[in-house]
Scaffold this motif. Structure first.
Motif, mmCIF file in Angstrom:
data_model
loop_
_atom_site.group_PDB
_atom_site.id
_atom_site.type_symbol
_atom_site.label_atom_id
_atom_site.label_comp_id
_atom_site.label_asym_id
_atom_site.label_seq_id
_atom_site.Cartn_x
_atom_site.Cartn_y
_atom_site.Cartn_z
ATOM 1 N N ALA A 74 -1.468 4.735 6.267
ATOM 2 C CA ALA A 74 -1.381 3.967 5.024
ATOM 3 C C ALA A 74 -1.265 2.492 5.367
ATOM 4 N N VAL A 75 -1.903 1.652 4.562
ATOM 5 C CA VAL A 75 -1.736 0.204 4.684
ATOM 6 C C VAL A 75 -0.719 -0.185 3.616
ATOM 7 N N VAL A 76 0.425 -0.693 4.090
ATOM 8 C CA VAL A 76 1.557 -1.012 3.229
ATOM 9 C C VAL A 76 1.713 -2.525 3.163
ATOM 10 N N CYS A 77 1.917 -3.057 1.958
ATOM 11 C CA CYS A 77 2.087 -4.494 1.751
ATOM 12 C C CYS A 77 3.473 -4.725 1.160
ATOM 13 N N THR A 78 4.252 -5.567 1.814
ATOM 14 C CA THR A 78 5.628 -5.769 1.382
ATOM 15 C C THR A 78 6.089 -7.187 1.699
ATOM 16 N N GLU A 79 7.113 -7.642 1.020
ATOM 17 C CA GLU A 79 7.650 -8.980 1.244
ATOM 18 C C GLU A 79 8.882 -8.953 2.133
ATOM 19 N N CYS B 22 0.442 -7.155 5.061
ATOM 20 C CA CYS B 22 -0.075 -5.792 4.940
ATOM 21 C C CYS B 22 -0.232 -5.222 6.347
ATOM 22 N N VAL B 23 0.365 -4.080 6.606
ATOM 23 C CA VAL B 23 0.286 -3.454 7.917
ATOM 24 C C VAL B 23 -0.109 -1.990 7.766
ATOM 25 N N SER B 24 -0.817 -1.487 8.760
ATOM 26 C CA SER B 24 -1.217 -0.084 8.765
ATOM 27 C C SER B 24 -0.187 0.713 9.551
ATOM 28 N N CYS C 262 7.725 -1.529 -3.263
ATOM 29 C CA CYS C 262 6.891 -1.306 -2.083
ATOM 30 C C CYS C 262 5.442 -1.264 -2.554
ATOM 31 N N GLY C 263 4.549 -1.884 -1.802
ATOM 32 C CA GLY C 263 3.141 -1.930 -2.187
ATOM 33 C C GLY C 263 2.272 -1.103 -1.246
ATOM 34 N N LEU C 264 1.355 -0.350 -1.811
ATOM 35 C CA LEU C 264 0.430 0.471 -1.028
ATOM 36 C C LEU C 264 -0.988 -0.030 -1.279
ATOM 37 N N ASP C 265 -1.689 -0.397 -0.203
ATOM 38 C CA ASP C 265 -3.038 -0.932 -0.301
ATOM 39 C C ASP C 265 -4.073 0.185 -0.243
ATOM 40 N N LYS C 266 -4.063 0.949 0.840
ATOM 41 C CA LYS C 266 -5.029 2.036 0.957
ATOM 42 C C LYS C 266 -4.512 3.121 1.879
#
Length: 183
Positions: free
Chosen positions: A80-85, A112-114, A138-142
């Motif tokens: 998963a590619v996760v995007c967070t602050e 954003c990190v995989s 929490c943010g999920l990109d793909k």
């Protein structure tokens, strides 16, 4: 007498993987949000109160669901590619089909990190990948699914006659394996 070698290899191997933009999934308790640096500049943001205790999470009521189909039995690496602050909003729960809830802790703020979640052995057919918030925002990109190429599972040697190659099929669940005798 010449020695022959027997290799047991996965039969269902494909170099093709699958990618799913999180926003293309079924949003139940999550929202799409613009995010610079994400693929397509969109992510899915998990909203609501924190659910830090996995025992209190209702797996039948996820925030996001992504259906997918595998054509053959085999092992699949799920990333998963996760995007967070911050590291205060970077974790979530996930599960495949009716499997157990598992936790992902990316641990890298402000980008954003995989992250590889795990490898699942799946039978051919329809599957459902579900996500639930652990920490809010929490943010999920793909999501990326890749077939896993297994190394030879067994190597044995036996005496044989030159020029006699054969192909045998063994059935093992969940998957089919073939045995090739090399001259």
């Amino acid at each position: 007498m010449k020695w022959r070698y027997l290799w047991l290899l996965p039969a269902a191997f494909s170099l093709c993987g699958m990618e799913f933009e999180a926003e293309s999934g079924k949003l139940l308790q999550a929202e799409k949000e613009a995010y610079q640096g994400a693929s397509g500049n969109l992510i899915v943001r998990f909203k609501g109160a924190a659910q830090m205790d996995v025992k209190k999470v209702d797996p039948a009521n996820p925030d996001l669901q992504i259906p997918f189909r595998t054509e053959k039995d085999g092992a699949w690496q799920i990333s998963a590619v996760v995007c967070t602050e911050t590291t205060n909003n970077d974790s979530f729960y996930y599960r495949v089909d009716a499997g157990p809830l598992r936790t992902c802790f990316p641990g890298f703020p402000r980008k954003c990190v995989s992250r590889t979640l795990r490898t699942e052995v799946l039978e051919a057919g329809n599957h459902l990948l579900s996500f639930s918030r652990r920490e809010p925002n929490c943010g999920l990109d793909k999501v990326i699914l890749k077939p896993v190429a297994a190394p030879p599972l067994a190597v044995v040697s036996f005496p044989g006659k030159p020029g006699q190659d054969a192909l045998y099929t063994l059935k093992a669940r969940p998957g089919s394996y073939y045995v090739r005798i090399y001259a």
